[in-house]
Scaffold this motif. Structure first.
Motif, PDB file in Angstrom:
ATOM      1  N   SER A 145     -79.975 -75.654   9.577  1.00 36.60           N
ATOM      2  CA  SER A 145     -81.407 -75.403   9.800  1.00 36.60           C
ATOM      3  C   SER A 145     -81.731 -74.584  11.049  1.00 36.60           C
ATOM      4  O   SER A 145     -82.590 -73.695  10.972  1.00 36.60           O
ATOM      5  N   HIS A 181     -86.555 -79.922   8.760  1.00 38.83           N
ATOM      6  CA  HIS A 181     -85.406 -79.379   9.491  1.00 38.83           C
ATOM      7  C   HIS A 181     -85.658 -77.971  10.008  1.00 38.83           C
ATOM      8  O   HIS A 181     -85.458 -77.682  11.172  1.00 38.83           O
ATOM      9  N   VAL A 182     -86.104 -77.086   9.124  1.00 41.72           N
ATOM     10  CA  VAL A 182     -86.284 -75.688   9.534  1.00 41.72           C
ATOM     11  C   VAL A 182     -87.605 -75.505  10.278  1.00 41.72           C
ATOM     12  O   VAL A 182     -87.654 -74.871  11.338  1.00 41.72           O
ATOM     13  N   ALA A 236     -91.982 -75.365   3.456  1.00 45.65           N
ATOM     14  CA  ALA A 236     -91.943 -76.657   2.749  1.00 45.65           C
ATOM     15  C   ALA A 236     -91.509 -76.451   1.301  1.00 45.65           C
ATOM     16  O   ALA A 236     -90.318 -76.530   0.985  1.00 45.65           O
ATOM     17  N   ASN A 259     -87.787 -71.727  -0.140  1.00 48.38           N
ATOM     18  CA  ASN A 259     -87.203 -70.990  -1.260  1.00 48.38           C
ATOM     19  C   ASN A 259     -88.263 -70.772  -2.337  1.00 48.38           C
ATOM     20  O   ASN A 259     -89.139 -71.615  -2.520  1.00 48.38           O
TER      21      ASN A 259
HETATM   22  P1  NAI Z   1     -87.031 -80.716   4.866  1.00 49.18           P
HETATM   23  O1  NAI Z   1     -87.021 -81.578   3.678  1.00 49.18           O
HETATM   24  O2  NAI Z   1     -86.280 -81.091   6.087  1.00 49.18           O
HETATM   25  O3  NAI Z   1     -88.543 -80.460   5.338  1.00 49.18           O
HETATM   26  C1  NAI Z   1     -89.594 -80.185   4.487  1.00 49.18           C
HETATM   27  C2  NAI Z   1     -90.869 -80.705   5.167  1.00 49.18           C
HETATM   28  O4  NAI Z   1     -91.971 -80.238   4.401  1.00 49.18           O
HETATM   29  C3  NAI Z   1     -90.952 -82.221   5.228  1.00 49.18           C
HETATM   30  O5  NAI Z   1     -91.316 -82.619   6.527  1.00 49.18           O
HETATM   31  C4  NAI Z   1     -92.047 -82.560   4.202  1.00 49.18           C
HETATM   32  O6  NAI Z   1     -92.800 -83.704   4.556  1.00 49.18           O
HETATM   33  C5  NAI Z   1     -92.887 -81.310   4.261  1.00 49.18           C
HETATM   34  N1  NAI Z   1     -93.670 -81.029   3.062  1.00 49.18           N
HETATM   35  C6  NAI Z   1     -93.348 -81.212   1.767  1.00 49.18           C
HETATM   36  N2  NAI Z   1     -94.338 -80.769   0.965  1.00 49.18           N
HETATM   37  C7  NAI Z   1     -95.292 -80.284   1.779  1.00 49.18           C
HETATM   38  C8  NAI Z   1     -96.563 -79.688   1.567  1.00 49.18           C
HETATM   39  N3  NAI Z   1     -97.042 -79.500   0.347  1.00 49.18           N
HETATM   40  N4  NAI Z   1     -97.277 -79.304   2.650  1.00 49.18           N
HETATM   41  C9  NAI Z   1     -96.821 -79.495   3.898  1.00 49.18           C
HETATM   42  N5  NAI Z   1     -95.629 -80.071   4.159  1.00 49.18           N
HETATM   43  C10 NAI Z   1     -94.882 -80.459   3.114  1.00 49.18           C
HETATM   44  O7  NAI Z   1     -86.579 -79.270   4.354  1.00 49.18           O
HETATM   45  P2  NAI Z   1     -85.962 -78.066   5.192  1.00 49.18           P
HETATM   46  O8  NAI Z   1     -84.494 -78.190   5.212  1.00 49.18           O
HETATM   47  O9  NAI Z   1     -86.707 -77.897   6.472  1.00 49.18           O
HETATM   48  O10 NAI Z   1     -86.312 -76.835   4.227  1.00 49.18           O
HETATM   49  C11 NAI Z   1     -87.624 -76.316   4.136  1.00 49.18           C
HETATM   50  C12 NAI Z   1     -87.652 -75.216   3.074  1.00 49.18           C
HETATM   51  O11 NAI Z   1     -86.744 -74.175   3.445  1.00 49.18           O
HETATM   52  C13 NAI Z   1     -87.212 -75.670   1.677  1.00 49.18           C
HETATM   53  O12 NAI Z   1     -87.928 -74.913   0.734  1.00 49.18           O
HETATM   54  C14 NAI Z   1     -85.740 -75.279   1.637  1.00 49.18           C
HETATM   55  O13 NAI Z   1     -85.295 -75.078   0.334  1.00 49.18           O
HETATM   56  C15 NAI Z   1     -85.775 -73.986   2.419  1.00 49.18           C
HETATM   57  N6  NAI Z   1     -84.501 -73.628   3.028  1.00 49.18           N
HETATM   58  C16 NAI Z   1     -83.892 -74.466   3.926  1.00 49.18           C
HETATM   59  C17 NAI Z   1     -82.709 -74.099   4.543  1.00 49.18           C
HETATM   60  C18 NAI Z   1     -82.059 -74.961   5.587  1.00 49.18           C
HETATM   61  O14 NAI Z   1     -81.213 -74.446   6.346  1.00 49.18           O
HETATM   62  N7  NAI Z   1     -82.421 -76.234   5.708  1.00 49.18           N
HETATM   63  C19 NAI Z   1     -82.037 -72.818   4.214  1.00 49.18           C
HETATM   64  C20 NAI Z   1     -82.794 -71.994   3.301  1.00 49.18           C
HETATM   65  C21 NAI Z   1     -83.964 -72.408   2.720  1.00 49.18           C
END
Ligand code: NAI
Length: 348
Positions: A145, A181-182, A236, A259
């Motif tokens: 992340s 995370h991100v 998100a 994504n």
């Molecule tokens: P995560 O699950 O750690 O965080 C997502 C956050 O978004 C959570 O805090 C959740 O409560 C919040 N959330 C969910 N629905 C929401 C909404 N409708 N409005 C506002 N907040 C909402 O996920 P992460 O790892 O941070 O990934 C975020 C996005 O980035 C995802 O789409 C993931 O597929 C994409 N991504 C992540 C990568 C990584 O390195 N972790 C790499 C490439 C893409």
């Protein structure tokens, strides 16, 4: 337990079923033309087998594009487990998935995705070496992340130069949707750059904590895309850029980690017509896979290599934006074209 399904679009598609552990899922290898197919393992509830299959086919194709955009010698793959991660996930089921990955002998590399934790991936890794994003072991790359966030920040600067005439984000107002995370790391970096933040998360406590840490305002998760800001950063969920939301966006640029931000390809044209610069998601968020690739490819001097790849990714984004502007089209279409060319070049 593994049944190969016919496909016109993907190199290999496997149905995985293990009665003993209740495992049911799919693994899809879209392309190995550039190298082993790499992409995460997702666990979620699907209404039907067809829905799970459609997801894995779509996501694995997306990984081919993302890996080619980052110019990695990797193809695209993905795996899904059908089930509720909160109630259906057991160590035995995860290990059964590990055995399925192992049978592909490194043609597919898996990693953490939605519904999986580092502990789950460690369970999968008890049965197979083809797991990236591990916390320990030779070449372990850990949580992707922070590197993903750095890639998004770099993309934002490249876009800012084009839209605002300067890559400097000081004083720019950035609305961030999703502080996981991100999103959290991105907020930290933007705060360090002197940007003003408006943050939103489904989890109100998380939003309030992030706001406190980085002197940010908060917004409602379902309207953060519409606040007065210079940049909207979706971090998100997918599909956030659609016929309903796009007319409400007041920012001049969209750049984030999520994504599949566009609900349909037409939404790229909608943004373009509305004068909003959209930074193609799979280029902006390629930092995470670059970080994992160093592990898959057993790169010895990983820090230097990751920096070089991140710089190259930023240069690719700059090229995409320049060509899109010259051709009067959306950067999303340009990115698809450039990546298709790269995949063909390697396949040929
Ligand atoms: P995560 O699950 O750690 O965080 C997502 C956050 O978004 C959570 O805090 C959740 O409560 C919040 N959330 C969910 N629905 C929401 C909404 N409708 N409005 C506002 N907040 C909402 O996920 P992460 O790892 O941070 O990934 C975020 C996005 O980035 C995802 O789409 C993931 O597929 C994409 N991504 C992540 C990568 C990584 O390195 N972790 C790499 C490439 C893409």
């Amino acid at each position: 337990m593994m049944t190969r399904l016919p496909s016109d679009t993907h190199e290999e598609v496997w149905r995985i079923e293990d009665a003993e552990t209740g495992l049911k899922g799919f693994i899809a290898l879209h392309s190995t033309a550039r190298g082993p197919a790499a992409g995460g393992l997702r666990m979620r509830v699907y209404d039907t087998d067809d829905a799970a299959l459609a997801d894995v086919l779509n996501l694995s194709r997306g990984m081919s594009y993302k890996n080619a955009a980052a110019d990695l010698p990797l193809g695209g793959g993905k795996a899904v487990i059908m089930g509720d991660p909160a109630t259906d996930k057991t160590p035995a089921l995860l290990r059964a998935m590990g055995r399925a990955v192992e049978t592909l002998k490194g043609r597919y590399w898996t990693a953490e995705d939605m519904g999986m934790t580092p502990a789950d991936m460690a369970e999968v890794a008890r049965e197979t070496d083809y797991v990236a994003g591990r916390d320990e072991g030779a070449h372990a790359s850990g949580d992707p992340s922070p590197v993903t966030a750095r890639g998004v920040l770099g993309a934002m600067k490249t876009g800012a130069e084009r839209v605002f005439g300067s890559a400097d984000l000081k004083g720019r107002k950035v609305a961030v949707q999703g502080l996981g995370h991100v999103g959290w790391h991105l907020c930290r970096m933007l705060h360090d750059e002197g940007a003003a933040l408006i943050v939103a998360d489904m989890d109100a406590a998380r939003a309030n904590l992030t706001a406190r840490d980085f002197d940010a305002e908060t917004a409602a998760p379902d309207s953060v895309h519409a606040v007065e800001a210079d940049i909207f950063a979706p971090c998100a969920i997918g599909g956030i850029l659609n016929a309903r939301t796009i007319p409400q966006i007041r920012a001049r640029m969209v750049a984030g980690a999520a994504n599949n931000q566009l609900a349909t390809p037409d939404d790229a044209d909608r943004l373009h017509a509305g004068g909003i610069l959209y930074l193609p998601d799979y280029v902006a968020n390629g930092g995470g896979i670059i970080n994992a690739a160093a592990e898959i490819l057993h790169i010895a001097d990983r820090n230097v290599w990751v920096e070089e790849k991140l710089a190259a990714l930023q240069a690719t984004m700059a090229r995409i934006l320049a060509r899109a502007e010259a051709e009067g089209t959306s950067p999303a279409h340009l990115a698809d074209r450039i990546v298709a060319e790269r995949m063909l070049a390697r396949a040929g």
